[in-house]
Design a protein around this motif. Structure first.
Motif, PDB file in Angstrom:
ATOM      1  N   GLY A 274       0.814  -1.200   0.000  1.00  0.00           N
ATOM      2  CA  GLY A 274       0.000   0.000   0.000  1.00  0.00           C
ATOM      3  C   GLY A 274       0.848   1.251   0.000  1.00  0.00           C
ATOM      4  O   GLY A 274       1.037   1.884  -1.046  1.00  0.00           O
ATOM      5  N   VAL A 275       1.386   1.631   1.164  1.00  0.00           N
ATOM      6  CA  VAL A 275       2.200   2.834   1.240  1.00  0.00           C
ATOM      7  C   VAL A 275       3.516   2.678   0.490  1.00  0.00           C
ATOM      8  O   VAL A 275       4.097   3.647   0.003  1.00  0.00           O
ATOM      9  CB  VAL A 275       2.458   3.215   2.716  1.00  0.00           C
ATOM     10  CG1 VAL A 275       3.335   2.184   3.417  1.00  0.00           C
ATOM     11  CG2 VAL A 275       3.072   4.604   2.819  1.00  0.00           C
ATOM     12  N   SER A 276       3.997   1.461   0.364  1.00  0.00           N
ATOM     13  CA  SER A 276       5.257   1.223  -0.337  1.00  0.00           C
ATOM     14  C   SER A 276       5.255  -0.173  -0.946  1.00  0.00           C
ATOM     15  O   SER A 276       4.431  -1.022  -0.598  1.00  0.00           O
ATOM     16  CB  SER A 276       6.454   1.364   0.618  1.00  0.00           C
ATOM     17  OG  SER A 276       6.449   0.329   1.579  1.00  0.00           O
ATOM     18  N   THR A 277       6.179  -0.378  -1.869  1.00  0.00           N
ATOM     19  CA  THR A 277       6.459  -1.709  -2.406  1.00  0.00           C
ATOM     20  C   THR A 277       7.857  -2.103  -1.961  1.00  0.00           C
ATOM     21  O   THR A 277       8.800  -1.316  -2.092  1.00  0.00           O
ATOM     22  CB  THR A 277       6.384  -1.730  -3.932  1.00  0.00           C
ATOM     23  OG1 THR A 277       5.071  -1.337  -4.341  1.00  0.00           O
ATOM     24  CG2 THR A 277       6.684  -3.123  -4.482  1.00  0.00           C
ATOM     25  N   GLN A 278       7.969  -3.301  -1.400  1.00  0.00           N
ATOM     26  CA  GLN A 278       9.256  -3.769  -0.904  1.00  0.00           C
ATOM     27  C   GLN A 278       9.831  -4.774  -1.897  1.00  0.00           C
ATOM     28  O   GLN A 278       9.208  -5.795  -2.193  1.00  0.00           O
ATOM     29  CB  GLN A 278       9.098  -4.397   0.486  1.00  0.00           C
ATOM     30  CG  GLN A 278       8.537  -3.424   1.510  1.00  0.00           C
ATOM     31  CD  GLN A 278       8.510  -3.980   2.914  1.00  0.00           C
ATOM     32  OE1 GLN A 278       8.981  -5.079   3.166  1.00  0.00           O
ATOM     33  NE2 GLN A 278       7.967  -3.213   3.849  1.00  0.00           N
ATOM     34  N   TYR A 279      11.014  -4.441  -2.404  1.00  0.00           N
ATOM     35  CA  TYR A 279      11.691  -5.274  -3.388  1.00  0.00           C
ATOM     36  C   TYR A 279      12.887  -5.974  -2.760  1.00  0.00           C
ATOM     37  O   TYR A 279      13.537  -5.445  -1.851  1.00  0.00           O
ATOM     38  CB  TYR A 279      12.210  -4.418  -4.544  1.00  0.00           C
ATOM     39  CG  TYR A 279      11.155  -3.770  -5.400  1.00  0.00           C
ATOM     40  CD1 TYR A 279      10.587  -4.456  -6.475  1.00  0.00           C
ATOM     41  CD2 TYR A 279      10.746  -2.464  -5.154  1.00  0.00           C
ATOM     42  CE1 TYR A 279       9.628  -3.843  -7.281  1.00  0.00           C
ATOM     43  CE2 TYR A 279       9.795  -1.847  -5.944  1.00  0.00           C
ATOM     44  CZ  TYR A 279       9.234  -2.540  -7.003  1.00  0.00           C
ATOM     45  OH  TYR A 279       8.286  -1.943  -7.796  1.00  0.00           O
ATOM     46  N   GLN A 280      13.188  -7.161  -3.286  1.00  0.00           N
ATOM     47  CA  GLN A 280      14.467  -7.808  -3.052  1.00  0.00           C
ATOM     48  C   GLN A 280      15.226  -7.799  -4.372  1.00  0.00           C
ATOM     49  O   GLN A 280      14.677  -8.194  -5.417  1.00  0.00           O
ATOM     50  CB  GLN A 280      14.286  -9.251  -2.566  1.00  0.00           C
ATOM     51  CG  GLN A 280      13.649  -9.382  -1.184  1.00  0.00           C
ATOM     52  CD  GLN A 280      14.587  -8.925  -0.083  1.00  0.00           C
ATOM     53  OE1 GLN A 280      14.467  -7.808   0.393  1.00  0.00           O
ATOM     54  NE2 GLN A 280      15.495  -9.764   0.334  1.00  0.00           N
ATOM     55  N   VAL A 281      16.470  -7.341  -4.311  1.00  0.00           N
ATOM     56  CA  VAL A 281      17.293  -7.218  -5.519  1.00  0.00           C
ATOM     57  C   VAL A 281      18.570  -8.015  -5.307  1.00  0.00           C
ATOM     58  O   VAL A 281      19.339  -7.736  -4.378  1.00  0.00           O
ATOM     59  CB  VAL A 281      17.626  -5.742  -5.817  1.00  0.00           C
ATOM     60  CG1 VAL A 281      18.570  -5.646  -7.011  1.00  0.00           C
ATOM     61  CG2 VAL A 281      16.344  -4.952  -6.076  1.00  0.00           C
TER      62      VAL A 281
END
Length: 397
Positions: free
Chosen positions: A330-337
């Motif tokens: 919602g407030v953010s998207t959490q990525y793994q890179v």
């Protein structure tokens, strides 16, 4: 449990003492052992009068044992406890101007709300308790709830009754032992605001024990992060979050990407760092070490992603990688890179509506401004430390 009137604070209209440190709580070389196990290891700590102080740490770190020693529920193996200059180390719990609010609330189900709040006063032989009870219920916003029984209240309302019952005894210090742990997320956040409001209004010392980083950062003026019976770091929440002292603090108070590298000295106002064949800089003012093995740290929300290397701003530092996982919150998207050397970085990208989500498998550049990084000393042999996607992560601002 408290029997003595407060030495200061605003509760009940009492004036503050002339000496603002007269009610400080001091722990000196405080140690607690259970057989061969050391739960609290030589703790030295001063909690100023009127502070909202949080002891933050994982289970088994010694925070609850510390609180129980202050309450008198555990006796120290060695060391001293002073409250306002008075030695309370060996005092029985009921002799200490201290009250405790537990996670379970421990309300008496057969008594009304008013009688629960008045319990401590009546044990001390005070007969006319009604005015004080009404003031306490008003303070915790439970006016008119006096005749009800605890089982007729919500969890948050029961928590407020427990607070009122503790505060009516005029303690110098209120101890909060994971008081919000039994509440759901929404109610817990409401109660965080309420606890902070109440502490500001009554002006007495609150010592709050919790494993919840958000809870500690939301309410406390000062946070002490405990690990293995010792304090790793203490200070204002924002200061500790922006410039942690150790890798443990960096990954306990929030999340961090910690890249293993070597510091090779200073160049002007910067420290030079080499990691995985690339060169980076970190401002010397944000560096705990300027030579030897280091961790270069960047918080996930300080990283940004782009698919176009030419879009990286001038002065930014970067690494390339591939998106391996994402979680839309919602407030953010959490990525793994995943980087070229195999480490996975966490990136919190605010959902501002300016762009589409990056798909798993996308080639990306993760970049940050050097002023947002920090440098920590690294134990020889310690590698990269990164955090997985977590539901209780501190959200990106």
């Amino acid at each position: 449990m408290a029997t003595d009137p407060p030495a200061g604070g605003r509760l009940g209209g009492d004036p503050r003492p002339a000496d603002p440190s007269a009610g400080d709580l001091k722990l000196t070389d405080l140690t607690k052992r259970f057989g061969p196990f050391t739960a609290v290891d030589g703790l030295d700590l001063t909690i100023p009068q009127g502070a909202f102080f949080a002891l933050l740490g994982a289970s088994g770190c010694g925070k609850t044992t510390t609180l129980r020693m202050v309450a008198g529920l555990e006796q120290p193996t060695s060391g001293q406890l002073l409250l306002g200059g008075r030695d309370i180390t060996r005092l029985r719990p009921y002799r200490r101007p201290v009250n405790t609010v537990f996670q379970s609330y421990a309300l008496f189900p057969h008594l009304s709300v008013a009688d629960n709040v008045a319990f401590g006063l009546r044990r001390r032989g005070i007969r006319d308790v009604r005015p004080q009870v009404e003031r306490m219920l008003a303070l915790v916003q439970l006016d008119g709830f006096g005749p009800r029984r605890p089982q007729q209240l919500s969890g948050g309302q029961q928590q407020r009754v427990a607070l009122a019952r503790a505060l009516i005894n005029h303690p110098q210090v209120l101890l909060l032992d994971e008081p919000l742990g039994a509440l759901d997320l929404k109610l817990r956040r409401q109660m965080q605001a309420e606890l902070k409001r109440i502490q500001t209004e009554v002006g007495i010392t609150f010592v709050h024990v919790t494993h919840d980083q958000e809870e500690a950062m939301t309410m406390a003026d000062t946070v002490a992060v405990m690990n293995a019976g010792r304090i790793e770091q203490l200070g204002p929440p924002a200061q500790m979050y922006e410039f942690p002292a150790t890798a443990f603090v960096a990954n306990f108070l929030g999340q961090s990407n910690l890249l293993a590298g070597e510091a090779t000295g200073r160049s002007g106002d910067d420290v030079l760092v080499t990691a995985y064949g690339s060169r980076f800089t970190v401002p010397a003012a944000r560096s705990r070490s300027v030579d030897g093995p280091v961790h270069l740290g960047v918080r996930p929300e300080k990283l940004a992603l782009t698919r176009d290397a030419d879009a990286v701003p001038a002065g930014a530092q970067s690494v390339t990688g591939v998106v391996t996982e994402l979680a839309y919150l919602g407030v953010s998207t959490q990525y793994q890179v995943r980087t070229g050397w195999g480490t996975e970085l966490s990136v919190f990208s605010p959902n501002s509506g300016d762009g589409a989500l990056l798909p798993v498998g996308a080639d990306v550049v993760a970049y940050w401004q050097p002023a947002h990084a920090f440098l920590l000393a690294r134990e020889p042999g310690a590698g990269d430390q990164t955090s997985p996607l977590l539901d209780d992560a501190v959200p990106a601002s």
